[in-house]
Design a protein around this motif. Structure first.
Motif, mmCIF file in Angstrom:
data_model
loop_
_atom_site.group_PDB
_atom_site.id
_atom_site.type_symbol
_atom_site.label_atom_id
_atom_site.label_comp_id
_atom_site.label_asym_id
_atom_site.label_seq_id
_atom_site.Cartn_x
_atom_site.Cartn_y
_atom_site.Cartn_z
ATOM 1 N N SER A 102 0.849 -1.188 0.000
ATOM 2 C CA SER A 102 0.000 0.000 0.000
ATOM 3 C C SER A 102 0.884 1.237 0.000
ATOM 4 N N GLY A 103 0.261 2.396 0.243
ATOM 5 C CA GLY A 103 1.032 3.636 0.263
ATOM 6 C C GLY A 103 1.949 3.712 1.473
ATOM 7 N N GLY A 104 1.622 2.990 2.528
ATOM 8 C CA GLY A 104 2.425 3.059 3.748
ATOM 9 C C GLY A 104 3.092 1.753 4.133
ATOM 10 N N ASP A 142 4.232 6.430 -6.199
ATOM 11 C CA ASP A 142 3.820 7.836 -6.075
ATOM 12 C C ASP A 142 4.985 8.794 -6.331
ATOM 13 N N PRO A 188 -2.422 10.677 -6.753
ATOM 14 C CA PRO A 188 -1.492 9.600 -6.411
ATOM 15 C C PRO A 188 -1.012 8.903 -7.689
ATOM 16 N N ARG A 235 -1.940 4.546 -10.155
ATOM 17 C CA ARG A 235 -2.835 4.377 -11.299
ATOM 18 C C ARG A 235 -2.280 5.104 -12.527
ATOM 19 N N GLY A 288 -3.578 -1.258 -1.512
ATOM 20 C CA GLY A 288 -3.832 -0.363 -2.646
ATOM 21 C C GLY A 288 -3.064 -0.733 -3.906
ATOM 22 N N THR A 300 -7.888 -0.753 -2.513
ATOM 23 C CA THR A 300 -7.589 0.530 -1.867
ATOM 24 C C THR A 300 -8.459 0.656 -0.608
ATOM 25 N N ASP A 301 -8.096 1.630 0.247
ATOM 26 C CA ASP A 301 -8.724 1.706 1.568
ATOM 27 C C ASP A 301 -10.248 1.766 1.490
#
Ligand code: KG4
Ligand code: ZN
Length: 340
Positions: free
Chosen positions: A142-144, A173, A184, A187, A271, A302-303
């Protein structure tokens, strides 16, 4: 054998980062899953601003809960329990969801359960693949977070590998930003990479040698150097395809290498699991190795709050409850972590 679920409709709430989400689930069925994204709000800063995120959650939380109930065709008094993300995440953002969940639990006099965000991602598999066997190796991207987790049984986790710096989503990103593709970036990279040559610009895979861990910070530096070196000659489609290829290949290679004798399935969640190249590459490798593969529908990668309700449902069915002392934590290990 499939995981047991709590009986009756559950309201899930997720506000750990930049999506305000509420969902109603019943067993493994998702009756509604409403997500209000703050992407446009944060795009002008090129990343999530915690204070702005918290304020946006305050504005959206009640309309989003109302919409989730109405889409599910459910009245508030029919809800039997509340599941809410309480860790890890931005504390101000988490507090909005947790406060709403406590208020609803108090007024309706129904159980409350706090859910670890990553357990939510892991449980996003329950809707589409309720019979996926254990032990399974799951890649959370994911992003984190970038973690390879062995899930030995429901709610029993062992971290097999993780990133030592940036998360895979951050690599997408930050790379997208350097290529001028906006935020972001995941995609945008995927779309721009379509038709690009993934072998045009060789990019580093991060850590070498026999490891289950990842490092993506060198990739960001390599993209920066590439942009500087090529200048206006840079082919953006080829650069996006090369970046996506570098990230996807190392994720697939390490996940497959993490499989041990006895593991029965591979799961792909988070994500970045929405990435079509990653989904098909990992599925292909699993097919080649004769191991079952599962990944949720893209809307559940995604979240979202449906995954939180599904995770909460398992804990509630196991008799777990939280009280009104439930806290919000910026960092927290997965509950039920076993160390080998
Ligand atoms: O799980 P998520 O919604 O939020 C966190 O918990 O971080 O993941 C967001 C991340 C972002 O870095 C975003 O760029 C990435 O997931 N992402 C993608 C795709 N869709 C979202 N990365 C690659 N390809 C995609 N199609
Ligand atoms: Zn997430």
């Amino acid at each position: 054998m499939s995981d047991p679920f709590f009986v009756g409709p559950i309201l899930g709430i997720e506000t750990s980062c930049d999506e305000t989400s509420a969902a109603v689930t019943d067993g493994a069925r998702i009756l509604s899953n409403v997500v209000s994204s703050q992407v446009d709000l944060h795009a002008k800063w090129g990343g999530v601003v915690p204070e702005a995120a918290a304020r946006a959650h305050v504005e959206s939380i009640l309309p989003v809960v109302e919409e989730a109930l109405s889409e599910a065709g459910c009245l508030l008094p029919e809800i039997r329990a509340i599941a809410v993300t309480n860790r890890p995440g931005l504390v101000g953002a988490l507090s909005v969801g947790v406060s709403a969940a406590k208020a609803l639990s108090l007024v309706l006099n129904i159980p409350l359960i706090g859910v670890h965000h990553l357990e939510g991602h892991l449980c996003s598999l329950l809707a589409g693949s309720p019979n996926l066997p254990y032990p399974r190796v799951c890649l959370i991207v994911s992003g984190g977070h970038t973690e390879i987790v062995r899930v030995g049984a429901a709610r029993s986790y062992e971290i097999v590998g993780q990133t030592i710096d940036d998360a895979a989503g951050e690599a997408f990103d930050k790379g997208a930003r350097l290529l001028g593709l906006g935020y972001p970036g995941g995609r945008a990279i995927q779309d721009t990479a379509r038709g690009g040559n993934p072998y045009r610009y060789p990019l580093p895979k991060g850590l070498n040698g026999d490891t289950h861990d990842f490092s993506f910070s060198g990739l960001k530096t390599a993209v920066l150097r590439l942009v500087e070196k090529e200048g206006p000659d840079l082919n953006i489609a080829d650069a996006a395809a090369s970046l996506q290829h570098a990230i996807v290949e190392v994720l697939v290679e390490r996940t497959m290498a993490a499989l041990a004798p006895g593991d029965l399935a591979v799961g792909l969640v988070g994500g970045v699991a929405a990435n079509l190249s990653l989904r098909s590459r990992l599925e292909d490798e699993c097919r080649r190795s004769g191991i079952r593969f599962a990944t949720p529908a893209i809307a559940l990668c995604t979240d979202n709050a449906a995954m939180i309700a599904l995770a909460g449902s398992g804990r509630l069915a196991a008799g777990q409850r939280d009280d009104f002392e439930l806290d919000c934590l910026p960092n927290a290990p997965l509950p039920g972590l076993v160390h080998k």
